[in-house]
Enzyme design. Structure first.
Site, PDB file in Angstrom:
ATOM      1  N   LYS A 262      40.648  36.353  34.302  1.00 32.67           N
ATOM      2  CA  LYS A 262      39.655  37.279  33.782  1.00 32.67           C
ATOM      3  C   LYS A 262      40.832  37.524  32.065  1.00 32.67           C
ATOM      4  O   LYS A 262      40.296  37.938  30.890  1.00 32.67           O
ATOM      5  CB  LYS A 262      39.478  38.178  34.558  1.00 32.67           C
TER       6      LYS A 262
ATOM      7  N   GLN B  95      39.183  44.342  41.626  1.00 31.25           N
ATOM      8  CA  GLN B  95      38.990  42.969  42.289  1.00 31.25           C
ATOM      9  C   GLN B  95      38.961  42.655  44.190  1.00 31.25           C
ATOM     10  O   GLN B  95      39.642  43.547  44.310  1.00 31.25           O
ATOM     11  CB  GLN B  95      40.478  41.601  41.993  1.00 31.25           C
TER      12      GLN B  95
ATOM     13  N   ASP C 140      30.741  43.994  36.842  1.00 33.26           N
ATOM     14  CA  ASP C 140      30.907  42.625  38.119  1.00 33.26           C
ATOM     15  C   ASP C 140      29.331  42.968  38.678  1.00 33.26           C
ATOM     16  O   ASP C 140      28.435  42.186  39.314  1.00 33.26           O
ATOM     17  CB  ASP C 140      31.612  43.564  39.313  1.00 33.26           C
TER      18      ASP C 140
HETATM   19  N1  GUN Z   1      36.269  37.882  43.925  1.00 29.30           N
HETATM   20  C1  GUN Z   1      35.775  37.703  44.780  1.00 29.30           C
HETATM   21  N2  GUN Z   1      34.865  37.190  43.691  1.00 29.30           N
HETATM   22  C2  GUN Z   1      35.487  38.650  42.504  1.00 29.30           C
HETATM   23  C3  GUN Z   1      34.169  39.152  41.265  1.00 29.30           C
HETATM   24  O1  GUN Z   1      33.059  38.345  40.806  1.00 29.30           O
HETATM   25  N3  GUN Z   1      34.348  40.341  40.733  1.00 29.30           N
HETATM   26  C4  GUN Z   1      35.269  41.237  41.940  1.00 29.30           C
HETATM   27  N4  GUN Z   1      35.566  42.694  41.644  1.00 29.30           N
HETATM   28  N5  GUN Z   1      35.901  40.867  43.400  1.00 29.30           N
HETATM   29  C5  GUN Z   1      36.083  39.438  43.440  1.00 29.30           C
END
Ligand code: GUN
Length: 286
Positions: A54, A98, A121
């Site tokens: 990211k 996350q 998200d």
């Molecule tokens: N953990 C696995 N996929 C994601 C996601 O798309 N966003 C977040 N915040 N955590 C994750």
């Protein structure tokens, strides 16, 4: 029939390049930077990889990314305070915590604490509710990515029979709402669905988001269907990455299909980057 391979890597690269260009213009016009705050608690190796990717995507497009790496024993209050602080910061456009979080922290409380205006998200109940009633709001990145894959591959959605296998909050349910918004006729199937094969064989567009490797074989697929594989699984014996769809078995019967890896996977980050751009624009409109 020769199946079209839907190239998620190429489509996500295209989206990121479009965002890069728009961001350069925006920077020149506003003298400000789009900023994503990424919060990681603990040292889960998979989460560390996601967070790094990211950050790299932000760097590529020209966003500023702020990294908050907290120890595994961080308390819920401490994390909630950080989120509150980020909500109030005018120089932060998007907040991403996350998942999964360590067991002492209630994920729901954290999701609910993020300002819906910065919820890139799309996990906040306000964002989910807005999607359900067709109001503006952030959409969960993976299902939003599937819509982009279909549209940019020229797959017609309106009027089509779409079957989604899986009913998770971050993929299956928002996926159903998005396909409905595109005027598909939508069925959500799951582990308790009777005659799952029959149900899946109705689909013009079959979306697999189950989390069981290679479960969808040729006998689940109508001749000429479009198959989208959201699964990312590791084969226990080899550790190799594979989807929920038995790709080789299904391939001769489909008109288009996404591979794993290189299908839906790369789209998630591209859509996250798109949500950050939208967050910046929306906050300055209001
Ligand atoms: N953990 C696995 N996929 C994601 C996601 O798309 N966003 C977040 N915040 N955590 C994750």
């Amino acid at each position: 029939m020769d199946a079209v391979l839907i190239d998620g890597k190429a489509i996500s690269a295209q989206i990121k390049d479009e965002l890069k260009e728009k961001t350069q213009k925006l920077k020149a016009e506003t003298q400000t930077e789009i900023t994503l705050a990424v919060v990681l608690v603990g040292e889960d190796p998979a989460s560390q990889v996601y967070v790094r990717n990211k950050r790299k995507a932000c760097e590529y497009i020209g966003y500023r990314s702020l990294a908050f790496e907290l120890p595994a024993d961080t308390t819920q209050d401490c994390l909630l305070n950080l989120v509150k602080d980020l909500n109030g910061r005018d120089d932060v456009d998007g907040i991403l915590v996350q998942m999964p979080l360590p067991s002492q922290i209630d994920e729901k409380k954290v999701i609910n604490a993020i300002s819906p205006a910065k919820d890139v998200d799309g996990f906040h109940p306000m964002s989910v509710g807005a999607l359900c009633i067709g109001e503006p709001g952030f959409v969960s990145c993976t299902p939003a990515g599937v819509i982009q894959l279909l549209k940019r591959s020229g797959v017609e959605i309106a009027g089509k029979e779409c079957v989604i296998v899986g009913r998770s909050n971050i993929v299956g349910k928002p996926m159903a709402m998005l396909m409905l918004r595109e005027n598909a006729t939508v069925t959500v199937a799951h582990s308790k669905t009777r005659d799952l094969k029959e149900v899946c064989r109705r689909a013009d567009i079959l979306i697999a988001a189950i989390g069981r490797h290679r479960m969808i074989t040729a006998d689940y697929v109508k001749e000429g269907a479009v198959v989208i594989d959201v699964g990312i699984n590791r084969i226990p014996e080899t550790g190799k990455l594979c989807g929920d769809v038995d790709f080789d078995d299904v391939l001769p019967h489909v008109s288009a299909i996404t591979p794993v890896p290189g299908g839906v996977g790369p789209m998630t980050i591209a859509m996250l980057m798109n949500n950050c751009y939208e967050a910046f624009i929306m906050r300055r409109k209001n």
